[in-house]
Design a protein around this motif. Structure first.
Motif, mmCIF file in Angstrom:
data_model
loop_
_atom_site.group_PDB
_atom_site.id
_atom_site.type_symbol
_atom_site.label_atom_id
_atom_site.label_comp_id
_atom_site.label_asym_id
_atom_site.label_seq_id
_atom_site.Cartn_x
_atom_site.Cartn_y
_atom_site.Cartn_z
ATOM 1 N N PRO A 88 0.839 -1.203 0.000
ATOM 2 C CA PRO A 88 0.000 0.000 0.000
ATOM 3 C C PRO A 88 0.875 1.255 0.000
ATOM 4 C CG PRO A 88 0.107 -0.892 2.206
ATOM 5 C CD PRO A 88 0.887 -1.847 1.329
ATOM 6 N N ALA A 89 1.608 1.442 -1.074
ATOM 7 C CA ALA A 89 2.722 2.383 -1.103
ATOM 8 C C ALA A 89 2.311 3.828 -0.844
ATOM 9 C CB ALA A 89 3.447 2.275 -2.455
ATOM 10 N N GLN A 90 1.305 4.308 -1.550
ATOM 11 C CA GLN A 90 0.900 5.702 -1.414
ATOM 12 C C GLN A 90 -0.137 5.894 -0.313
ATOM 13 O OE1 GLN A 90 2.486 8.079 -3.529
ATOM 14 N NE2 GLN A 90 3.686 6.242 -3.918
ATOM 15 N N ILE A 91 -0.700 4.808 0.161
ATOM 16 C CA ILE A 91 -1.783 4.867 1.144
ATOM 17 C C ILE A 91 -1.262 4.808 2.576
ATOM 18 C CG2 ILE A 91 -3.919 3.724 1.914
ATOM 19 C CD1 ILE A 91 -3.953 2.444 -0.946
ATOM 20 N N ALA A 92 -0.263 3.947 2.816
ATOM 21 C CA ALA A 92 0.185 3.661 4.173
ATOM 22 C C ALA A 92 0.524 4.910 4.987
ATOM 23 C CB ALA A 92 1.377 2.707 4.138
ATOM 24 N N PRO A 93 1.229 5.908 4.436
ATOM 25 C CA PRO A 93 1.544 7.087 5.260
ATOM 26 C C PRO A 93 0.304 7.807 5.776
ATOM 27 C CG PRO A 93 2.954 7.026 3.320
ATOM 28 C CD PRO A 93 1.908 5.984 3.113
ATOM 29 N N PHE A 94 -0.756 7.842 4.974
ATOM 30 C CA PHE A 94 -1.983 8.517 5.403
ATOM 31 C C PHE A 94 -2.733 7.681 6.437
ATOM 32 C CE2 PHE A 94 -1.011 10.272 1.226
ATOM 33 C CZ PHE A 94 -1.076 11.636 1.498
ATOM 34 N N VAL A 95 -2.616 6.354 6.336
ATOM 35 C CA VAL A 95 -3.222 5.495 7.345
ATOM 36 C C VAL A 95 -2.521 5.696 8.682
ATOM 37 C CG1 VAL A 95 -3.771 3.122 7.988
ATOM 38 C CG2 VAL A 95 -3.888 3.808 5.581
ATOM 39 N N VAL A 96 -1.202 5.782 8.660
ATOM 40 C CA VAL A 96 -0.444 6.023 9.892
ATOM 41 C C VAL A 96 -0.872 7.347 10.509
ATOM 42 C CG1 VAL A 96 1.842 6.463 10.864
ATOM 43 C CG2 VAL A 96 1.529 4.628 9.190
ATOM 44 N N GLN A 97 -0.999 8.391 9.698
ATOM 45 C CA GLN A 97 -1.436 9.686 10.216
ATOM 46 C C GLN A 97 -2.834 9.607 10.809
ATOM 47 O OE1 GLN A 97 -1.002 12.493 6.964
ATOM 48 N NE2 GLN A 97 1.093 13.008 7.564
ATOM 49 N N ARG A 98 -3.665 8.776 10.243
ATOM 50 C CA ARG A 98 -5.064 8.695 10.676
ATOM 51 C C ARG A 98 -5.217 7.926 11.983
ATOM 52 N NH1 ARG A 98 -9.462 11.403 8.407
ATOM 53 N NH2 ARG A 98 -11.382 10.195 8.512
ATOM 54 N N ILE A 99 -4.596 6.770 12.081
ATOM 55 C CA ILE A 99 -4.884 5.887 13.221
ATOM 56 C C ILE A 99 -3.665 5.535 14.052
ATOM 57 C CG2 ILE A 99 -6.899 4.923 12.070
ATOM 58 C CD1 ILE A 99 -5.279 2.416 11.461
ATOM 59 N N GLY A 100 -2.481 6.029 13.658
ATOM 60 C CA GLY A 100 -1.285 5.740 14.437
ATOM 61 C C GLY A 100 -0.528 4.536 13.908
ATOM 62 N N LEU A 101 0.731 4.465 14.275
ATOM 63 C CA LEU A 101 1.627 3.437 13.740
ATOM 64 C C LEU A 101 1.225 2.034 14.155
ATOM 65 C CD1 LEU A 101 4.204 2.701 12.215
ATOM 66 C CD2 LEU A 101 5.492 3.130 14.319
ATOM 67 N N THR A 102 0.856 1.842 15.408
ATOM 68 C CA THR A 102 0.579 0.491 15.901
ATOM 69 C C THR A 102 -0.552 -0.173 15.132
ATOM 70 O OG1 THR A 102 1.348 1.074 18.117
ATOM 71 C CG2 THR A 102 -0.082 -0.847 17.925
ATOM 72 N N GLN A 103 -1.675 0.514 15.006
ATOM 73 C CA GLN A 103 -2.809 -0.080 14.297
ATOM 74 C C GLN A 103 -2.558 -0.161 12.796
ATOM 75 O OE1 GLN A 103 -5.072 -1.671 15.603
ATOM 76 N NE2 GLN A 103 -5.433 -0.893 17.666
ATOM 77 N N ALA A 104 -1.872 0.832 12.235
ATOM 78 C CA ALA A 104 -1.569 0.797 10.802
ATOM 79 C C ALA A 104 -0.721 -0.411 10.458
ATOM 80 C CB ALA A 104 -0.872 2.085 10.386
ATOM 81 N N ARG A 105 0.244 -0.715 11.289
ATOM 82 C CA ARG A 105 1.078 -1.897 11.041
ATOM 83 C C ARG A 105 0.238 -3.164 11.039
ATOM 84 N NH1 ARG A 105 6.441 -0.608 14.670
ATOM 85 N NH2 ARG A 105 6.746 -2.861 14.529
#
Length: 267
Positions: free
Chosen positions: A150-167
Protein backbone atom coordinates in the motif's frame (compact mmCIF):
# COMPACT_ATOMS: atom_id res chain seq x y z
CA UNK A 1 -18.09 27.99 -12.73
CA UNK A 2 -17.15 25.50 -15.45
CA UNK A 3 -16.10 22.09 -14.16
CA UNK A 4 -13.96 19.60 -16.13
CA UNK A 5 -15.78 16.93 -18.12
CA UNK A 6 -15.60 13.49 -16.54
CA UNK A 7 -16.24 9.94 -17.77
CA UNK A 8 -15.65 8.00 -14.53
CA UNK A 9 -17.26 10.46 -12.10
CA UNK A 10 -20.73 11.88 -11.64
CA UNK A 11 -20.50 15.51 -10.55
CA UNK A 12 -23.26 17.68 -9.14
CA UNK A 13 -23.07 21.04 -7.41
CA UNK A 14 -25.80 21.73 -4.87
CA UNK A 15 -25.25 25.27 -3.65
CA UNK A 16 -22.04 25.31 -1.60
CA UNK A 17 -21.61 21.52 -1.85
CA UNK A 18 -19.88 19.65 -4.68
CA UNK A 19 -21.00 16.01 -4.86
CA UNK A 20 -18.55 13.67 -6.61
CA UNK A 21 -19.62 10.07 -7.18
CA UNK A 22 -17.11 7.43 -8.28
CA UNK A 23 -19.01 5.89 -11.17
CA UNK A 24 -17.57 2.56 -12.24
CA UNK A 25 -20.10 0.29 -10.51
CA UNK A 26 -19.29 -2.76 -12.66
CA UNK A 27 -15.84 -2.84 -11.04
CA UNK A 28 -17.03 -1.72 -7.58
CA UNK A 29 -15.62 1.70 -8.51
CA UNK A 30 -12.06 0.44 -8.80
CA UNK A 31 -9.83 3.46 -9.23
CA UNK A 32 -8.47 3.67 -12.75
CA UNK A 33 -5.81 6.13 -13.85
CA UNK A 34 -8.54 8.00 -15.71
CA UNK A 35 -10.50 8.36 -12.46
CA UNK A 36 -7.41 9.54 -10.60
CA UNK A 37 -6.76 12.19 -13.26
CA UNK A 38 -10.37 13.32 -13.28
CA UNK A 39 -10.41 13.66 -9.49
CA UNK A 40 -7.23 15.72 -9.62
CA UNK A 41 -8.70 17.98 -12.29
CA UNK A 42 -11.81 18.57 -10.19
CA UNK A 43 -9.83 19.27 -7.02
CA UNK A 44 -7.69 21.77 -8.88
CA UNK A 45 -10.68 23.42 -10.57
CA UNK A 46 -12.49 24.16 -7.28
CA UNK A 47 -9.51 24.67 -4.98
CA UNK A 48 -9.76 28.46 -4.98
CA UNK A 49 -13.54 28.65 -5.33
CA UNK A 50 -14.82 30.21 -2.10
CA UNK A 51 -18.43 29.43 -3.01
CA UNK A 52 -17.80 25.69 -2.67
CA UNK A 53 -17.48 24.89 1.02
CA UNK A 54 -17.72 21.09 1.05
CA UNK A 55 -16.86 18.19 -1.25
CA UNK A 56 -18.72 14.92 -0.82
CA UNK A 57 -17.13 11.73 -2.16
CA UNK A 58 -19.16 8.56 -2.49
CA UNK A 59 -19.52 5.60 -4.82
CA UNK A 60 -22.21 4.40 -7.24
CA UNK A 61 -23.88 1.01 -7.06
CA UNK A 62 -23.55 0.35 -3.32
CA UNK A 63 -19.74 0.42 -3.12
CA UNK A 64 -17.31 3.22 -2.34
CA UNK A 65 -14.11 1.95 -3.98
CA UNK A 66 -12.58 -1.53 -4.18
CA UNK A 67 -8.99 -0.30 -4.75
CA UNK A 68 -6.85 0.10 -7.83
CA UNK A 69 -7.80 -1.02 -11.32
CA UNK A 70 -6.07 -4.27 -12.35
CA UNK A 71 -6.27 -3.20 -16.01
CA UNK A 72 -3.98 -0.25 -15.29
CA UNK A 73 -1.49 -2.64 -13.70
CA UNK A 74 -1.59 -4.76 -16.86
CA UNK A 75 -1.02 -1.67 -18.97
CA UNK A 76 1.96 -0.66 -16.85
CA UNK A 77 3.33 -4.19 -17.22
CA UNK A 78 3.20 -3.86 -21.00
CA UNK A 79 4.93 -0.49 -20.83
CA UNK A 80 7.62 -1.96 -18.60
CA UNK A 81 8.10 -4.87 -21.00
CA UNK A 82 8.52 -2.33 -23.80
CA UNK A 83 11.37 -0.69 -21.93
CA UNK A 84 9.67 1.92 -19.72
CA UNK A 85 11.32 1.08 -16.41
CA UNK A 86 9.35 3.78 -14.58
CA UNK A 87 5.87 2.68 -15.68
CA UNK A 88 4.89 1.21 -12.32
CA UNK A 89 6.45 4.13 -10.45
CA UNK A 90 4.54 6.71 -12.49
CA UNK A 91 1.22 4.86 -12.12
CA UNK A 92 1.54 4.46 -8.37
CA UNK A 93 2.88 7.94 -7.75
CA UNK A 94 0.01 9.52 -9.67
CA UNK A 95 -2.42 8.08 -7.14
CA UNK A 96 -0.25 9.52 -4.37
CA UNK A 97 -0.44 12.95 -6.00
CA UNK A 98 -4.23 12.68 -6.10
CA UNK A 99 -4.63 11.60 -2.48
CA UNK A 100 -2.24 14.35 -1.39
CA UNK A 101 -4.34 16.90 -3.27
CA UNK A 102 -7.49 15.53 -1.63
CA UNK A 103 -5.83 15.70 1.79
CA UNK A 104 -4.84 19.34 1.28
CA UNK A 105 -8.08 20.46 -0.37
CA UNK A 106 -9.22 23.70 1.32
CA UNK A 107 -12.87 22.64 1.39
CA UNK A 108 -14.32 20.23 3.95
CA UNK A 109 -13.98 16.77 2.39
CA UNK A 110 -16.67 14.29 3.43
CA UNK A 111 -16.66 10.60 2.48
CA UNK A 112 -19.82 8.48 2.48
CA UNK A 113 -18.64 4.89 2.77
CA UNK A 114 -20.55 1.71 1.96
CA UNK A 115 -19.80 -1.67 0.42
CA UNK A 116 -16.12 -2.06 -0.45
CA UNK A 117 -13.75 0.49 1.11
CA UNK A 118 -10.47 -1.14 0.12
CA UNK A 119 -7.00 -0.06 -0.96
CA UNK A 120 -7.29 3.34 -2.60
CA UNK A 121 -10.82 3.71 -1.25
CA UNK A 122 -9.46 3.10 2.24
CA UNK A 123 -6.87 5.81 1.57
CA UNK A 124 -9.53 8.34 0.59
CA UNK A 125 -11.44 7.53 3.77
CA UNK A 126 -8.30 8.27 5.77
CA UNK A 127 -7.82 11.76 4.34
CA UNK A 128 -11.42 12.89 4.68
CA UNK A 129 -12.32 15.55 7.22
CA UNK A 130 -15.54 13.72 8.02
CA UNK A 131 -16.11 10.03 7.26
CA UNK A 132 -19.60 8.52 7.49
CA UNK A 133 -19.86 4.75 7.08
CA UNK A 134 -22.49 2.10 6.74
CA UNK A 135 -22.33 -0.57 9.45
CA UNK A 136 -21.87 -3.29 6.86
CA UNK A 137 -19.18 -1.52 4.82
CA UNK A 138 -16.03 -3.61 4.41
CA UNK A 139 -12.68 -1.95 5.09
CA UNK A 140 -9.19 -3.28 4.48
CA UNK A 141 -5.73 -2.99 2.96
CA UNK A 142 -5.53 -6.08 0.73
CA UNK A 143 -2.29 -5.14 -1.04
CA UNK A 144 0.18 -7.41 0.78
CA UNK A 145 -2.09 -10.39 0.16
CA UNK A 146 -1.69 -9.66 -3.56
CA UNK A 147 2.08 -9.47 -3.34
CA UNK A 148 2.24 -5.67 -3.58
CA UNK A 149 2.33 -2.86 -1.02
CA UNK A 150 0.00 0.00 0.00
CA UNK A 151 2.72 2.38 -1.10
CA UNK A 152 0.90 5.70 -1.41
CA UNK A 153 -1.78 4.87 1.14
CA UNK A 154 0.18 3.66 4.17
CA UNK A 155 1.54 7.09 5.26
CA UNK A 156 -1.98 8.52 5.40
CA UNK A 157 -3.22 5.50 7.34
CA UNK A 158 -0.44 6.02 9.89
CA UNK A 159 -1.44 9.69 10.22
CA UNK A 160 -5.06 8.70 10.68
CA UNK A 161 -4.88 5.89 13.22
CA UNK A 162 -1.29 5.74 14.44
CA UNK A 163 1.63 3.44 13.74
CA UNK A 164 0.58 0.49 15.90
CA UNK A 165 -2.81 -0.08 14.30
CA UNK A 166 -1.57 0.80 10.80
CA UNK A 167 1.08 -1.90 11.04
CA UNK A 168 -1.50 -4.47 12.08
CA UNK A 169 -3.89 -3.64 9.25
CA UNK A 170 -1.24 -3.37 6.53
CA UNK A 171 0.68 -6.49 7.51
CA UNK A 172 -2.33 -8.77 7.94
CA UNK A 173 -4.71 -7.52 5.23
CA UNK A 174 -7.47 -7.73 7.84
CA UNK A 175 -11.04 -7.05 6.67
CA UNK A 176 -13.45 -5.38 9.10
CA UNK A 177 -16.77 -3.58 9.24
CA UNK A 178 -17.96 -0.07 9.99
CA UNK A 179 -18.07 -0.19 13.78
CA UNK A 180 -14.47 -1.44 13.97
CA UNK A 181 -13.48 1.33 11.55
CA UNK A 182 -15.05 3.80 13.95
CA UNK A 183 -13.27 2.26 16.93
CA UNK A 184 -9.95 2.58 15.12
CA UNK A 185 -10.63 6.23 14.26
CA UNK A 186 -10.91 5.75 10.49
CA UNK A 187 -14.52 6.93 10.41
CA UNK A 188 -16.43 9.32 12.63
CA UNK A 189 -19.99 8.07 12.35
CA UNK A 190 -21.54 4.67 11.63
CA UNK A 191 -25.18 4.27 10.61
CA UNK A 192 -27.41 1.78 8.85
CA UNK A 193 -27.24 2.00 5.06
CA UNK A 194 -30.72 3.49 4.94
CA UNK A 195 -29.56 6.38 7.15
CA UNK A 196 -26.49 7.44 5.15
CA UNK A 197 -28.27 10.28 3.36
CA UNK A 198 -29.72 11.62 6.61
CA UNK A 199 -26.34 11.48 8.31
CA UNK A 200 -24.76 13.32 5.38
CA UNK A 201 -27.46 16.01 5.49
CA UNK A 202 -26.85 16.55 9.20
CA UNK A 203 -23.10 16.83 8.65
CA UNK A 204 -23.56 19.33 5.83
CA UNK A 205 -25.84 21.39 8.07
CA UNK A 206 -23.07 21.63 10.66
CA UNK A 207 -20.54 22.63 8.00
CA UNK A 208 -22.83 25.43 6.85
CA UNK A 209 -22.82 26.86 10.38
CA UNK A 210 -19.04 27.36 10.15
CA UNK A 211 -17.59 30.43 8.45
CA UNK A 212 -16.07 29.43 5.08
CA UNK A 213 -12.75 31.24 5.38
CA UNK A 214 -12.36 30.32 9.05
CA UNK A 215 -12.73 26.67 8.04
CA UNK A 216 -10.12 27.04 5.29
CA UNK A 217 -7.58 28.66 7.61
CA UNK A 218 -8.28 26.17 10.40
CA UNK A 219 -7.78 23.19 8.08
CA UNK A 220 -4.51 24.67 6.87
CA UNK A 221 -3.40 25.11 10.49
CA UNK A 222 -4.17 21.56 11.65
CA UNK A 223 -2.50 20.04 8.59
CA UNK A 224 0.74 21.80 9.53
CA UNK A 225 0.90 20.23 13.00
CA UNK A 226 3.91 17.92 13.20
CA UNK A 227 5.45 19.41 10.08
CA UNK A 228 6.53 22.80 11.42
CA UNK A 229 8.14 23.90 14.72
CA UNK A 230 5.42 24.55 17.29
CA UNK A 231 6.54 28.09 18.13
CA UNK A 232 6.46 29.28 14.52
CA UNK A 233 3.17 27.47 13.99
CA UNK A 234 1.59 29.21 16.97
CA UNK A 235 3.03 32.57 15.90
CA UNK A 236 1.32 32.20 12.52
CA UNK A 237 -1.87 30.97 14.20
CA UNK A 238 -1.95 34.15 16.32
CA UNK A 239 -1.63 36.28 13.19
CA UNK A 240 -4.38 34.27 11.50
CA UNK A 241 -6.57 34.72 14.59
CA UNK A 242 -6.07 38.49 14.52
CA UNK A 243 -6.95 38.58 10.82
CA UNK A 244 -10.08 36.54 11.50
CA UNK A 245 -11.25 38.75 14.38
CA UNK A 246 -10.80 41.88 12.29
CA UNK A 247 -12.17 40.35 9.11
CA UNK A 248 -15.71 40.31 7.74
CA UNK A 249 -16.46 36.85 9.10
CA UNK A 250 -15.27 37.69 12.60
CA UNK A 251 -17.37 40.84 12.70
CA UNK A 252 -20.43 39.11 11.26
CA UNK A 253 -20.05 36.13 13.62
CA UNK A 254 -19.82 38.38 16.67
CA UNK A 255 -22.82 40.45 15.58
CA UNK A 256 -24.88 37.33 14.86
CA UNK A 257 -24.08 35.98 18.32
CA UNK A 258 -25.07 39.24 20.02
CA UNK A 259 -28.26 39.51 17.98
CA UNK A 260 -29.06 35.82 18.53
CA UNK A 261 -29.49 35.06 14.83
CA UNK A 262 -27.81 32.74 12.32
CA UNK A 263 -24.69 34.13 10.68
CA UNK A 264 -24.97 35.14 7.03
CA UNK A 265 -23.02 32.10 5.82
CA UNK A 266 -25.39 29.61 7.47
CA UNK A 267 -27.32 28.73 4.35
Amino acid sequence: MRLPNTDTLLVNQDGPVLHITLNRPDSRNAMSLAMVNELMALFEAVKDNRDIRAIVLRGAGGHFCAGGDIKDMAGARQQAAAGDSDAYVALNRRFGEMITAANQQPQVVITVLEGAVLGGGFGLACISDVAIASRDATFGLPETGLGVIPAQIAPFVVQRIGLTQARRLALTGLRFKGEEAQRLGIVHEVVDSSELDNALAQTLATVRRCAPNANRVTKQLVLKVGHEPMDSLLDQAARDFADAVNGEEGQEGTMAFVQKRPASWNQ
